[in-house]
Structure formats: structure tokens, C-alpha cells
Write a protein that holds these residues in place. Structure first.
Motif, short mmCIF file in Angstrom:
data_model
loop_
_atom_site.label_atom_id
_atom_site.label_comp_id
_atom_site.label_asym_id
_atom_site.label_seq_id
_atom_site.Cartn_x
_atom_site.Cartn_y
_atom_site.Cartn_z
N UNK A 1 0.83 -1.21 0.06
CA UNK A 1 0.21 -0.15 -0.13
C UNK A 1 0.91 1.46 0.14
N UNK A 2 2.09 1.21 0.78
CA UNK A 2 2.96 2.43 0.80
C UNK A 2 3.53 2.72 -0.87
N UNK B 1 2.63 5.90 -5.82
CA UNK B 1 2.48 6.08 -7.18
C UNK B 1 1.22 6.91 -7.71
N UNK B 2 0.23 6.90 -6.69
CA UNK B 2 -0.96 7.56 -7.09
C UNK B 2 -1.02 8.98 -6.79
N UNK C 1 -6.20 14.46 3.77
CA UNK C 1 -5.22 13.59 3.05
C UNK C 1 -5.76 12.14 2.72
N UNK C 2 -6.13 11.56 3.97
CA UNK C 2 -6.65 10.19 3.84
C UNK C 2 -7.84 10.19 2.78
N UNK D 1 -5.68 4.26 -3.58
CA UNK D 1 -4.82 3.39 -3.14
C UNK D 1 -5.70 1.99 -2.97
N UNK D 2 -6.78 2.01 -2.61
CA UNK D 2 -7.83 0.71 -2.48
C UNK D 2 -8.09 0.23 -3.65
N UNK D 3 -8.46 1.10 -4.72
CA UNK D 3 -8.69 0.67 -6.04
C UNK D 3 -7.80 -0.17 -6.73
N UNK D 4 -6.34 0.71 -6.53
CA UNK D 4 -5.36 -0.22 -7.17
C UNK D 4 -4.93 -1.58 -6.62
#
Length: 220
Positions: A31-32, A37-38, A83-84, A91-94
Motif C-alpha cells: 500500500x505504501x 505512485x497514485x 489527506x487520507x 490506493x484501495x482501487x489499485x
């Protein structure tokens, strides 16, 4: 396919454990790494972040100054929440995309979802087992000060901004104690990986609706 969750606290050694799992043969969804990347220049999350936080958080090349942004959110919880809310959906989609790709290409894989906010986000409820990399808070403090070359006050503030490691430990199915040597941690990790391999082998040879056992809380 087994999809396990891996988490810990700042400076507990989660990345080291993730590397051990990877070397053993696990597929890692990091996830980090995805979060970095996103938010690259020009991507949707980058545009949302700069719209809220302003151009002052950018480096000369236009990328986000992670240190400056980190200083802002660690001292302002509301800004961290904002920010979250911007970053997490991307992030969750990727992560889900990567999980599906592994499912399609390697259905018997051992997948480790390496997520710092695994428990805070509620994602741990959908993963089994939940693995927490643990050290006592005093070790966190010492290691964080040394790693980031920061003061005790700054280190305490960063630790306080997260869920206490003792609380994360309570949510674990499996605890990896990283208080000892690197080799001791590697031994614990490999033992867990072998257990996951055995669990996957059982799943592969029995009907999908038959229980395959659970993971009572324990420490390796």
C-alpha cells in the motif's frame, strides 16, 4: 489463494518483514508503494492534494514534497484526515486491481497485503490472518529517532499520531515480535509463511465451502 494482512507501527520493522515474505515466495501488495505512485505529478490524487494544500507543498520538479506534507499532517489531525480521504480511495482501487490480477494468474498464491493503516481503515476485517509486526513503544521511539535523525519530541509526536502498537497487537491473529535480531525476525516470518503454504495446500484439495481452520491469536 490466501490473502493475509500485514501491518505494524512506525519503525516497528514492517517493511523488513514484508521483504522476508517476498523472498520466501509471497506476492506482496504494498500500500505504501501504491500510495507513492497514485500521488505522482499530474495524477488525479496529486491534483486533489495540491488543490487543498497549495503549491507550497511541491518540490521544484512539481512532485509532492513528502517531508513537508508529512510535517503538516502530523501536527494537524484534521489535515491528515483530509489527506487520507483523498488518497485512500485511489490506493484501495489499485490494491484490488492487483489482487484480481494475482487471482487470475496465480490462484494458489500466498498474498500479503502490506498496509500501514490496515486496522484503522477496517480492512483487517476482510483479511485472514492479520499479521502485526510488534516492538514495544520504547523500541519504536529509539529506532525512529535513529532512522529519521529526529528529536525525541518529534518522534513521540509521530508515534502518537498513529494507533498505539499495543492496540494493533490486540487485533492480530499472528504477532511477529521484532524486538530481537534480524535473523530471529526472519525465522518467525518463514515459519508463518510455511503455515500459510500448508493452509493453501489444504484449500486446494477440499471443497470451497468446507472450513479450513482459523488462526487463533498467537506469537511466533
Amino acid at each position: 489463494m490466501i490473502v493475509a494482512g500485514l501491518t505494524g507501527g512506525i519503525a516497528t520493522g514492517k517493511s523488513t518483514v514484508s521483504d522476508f515474505f517476498s523472498a520466501a515466495g509471497a506476492q506482496i501488495i504494498d500500500a505504501d508503494r501504491i500510495a507513492r505512485e497514485v500521488v505522482e505529478k499530474g495524477k488525479p490524487a496529486w491534483r486533489e492534494i495540491t488543490a487543498h494544500f497549495g503549491q507550497d507543498i511541491l518540490l521544484p520538479d512539481g512532485e509532492i514534497d513528502r517531508q513537508r506534507l508529512g510535517d503538516i499532517i502530523f501536527s494537524a489531525p484534521k489535515e491528515k484526515q483530509i489527506l487520507n480521504r483523498i488518497v485512500h480511495p485511489h490506493v484501495f482501487r489499485e490494491m484490488e486491481t492487483q489482487r484480481q490480477q494475482i487471482q487470475n494468474s496465480s490462484p494458489d498464491a500466498i498474498v500479503i497485503q502490506d498496509v500501514p493503516l490496515l486496522i484503522e481503515s477496517g480492512m483487517h476485517k476482510h483479511l485472514k490472518p492479520v499479521i502485526v509486526v510488534y516492538v514495544p513503544e520504547k523500541f519504536q521511539l529509539e529506532r525512529l529517532m535513529k532512522r529519521d535523525n529526529i528529536s525525541e519530541a518529534a518522534a513521540r509526536a509521530r508515534i502518537a499520531a498513529q494507533m498505539p502498537i499495543e492496540e494493533k497487537k490486540k487485533q492480530a491473529d499472528i504477532v511477529i515480535d521484532n524486538s530481537g535480531s534480524r535473523e530471529q525476525t526472519r525465522t518467525q516470518t518463514l515459519k508463518i509463511y510455511r503455515c500459510l503454504e500448508q493452509q493453501q495446500a489444504m484449500k486446494s484439495h477440499i471443497p470451497s465451502d468446507t472450513p479450513t481452520g482459523s488462526y487463533p491469536p498467537h506469537q511466533f
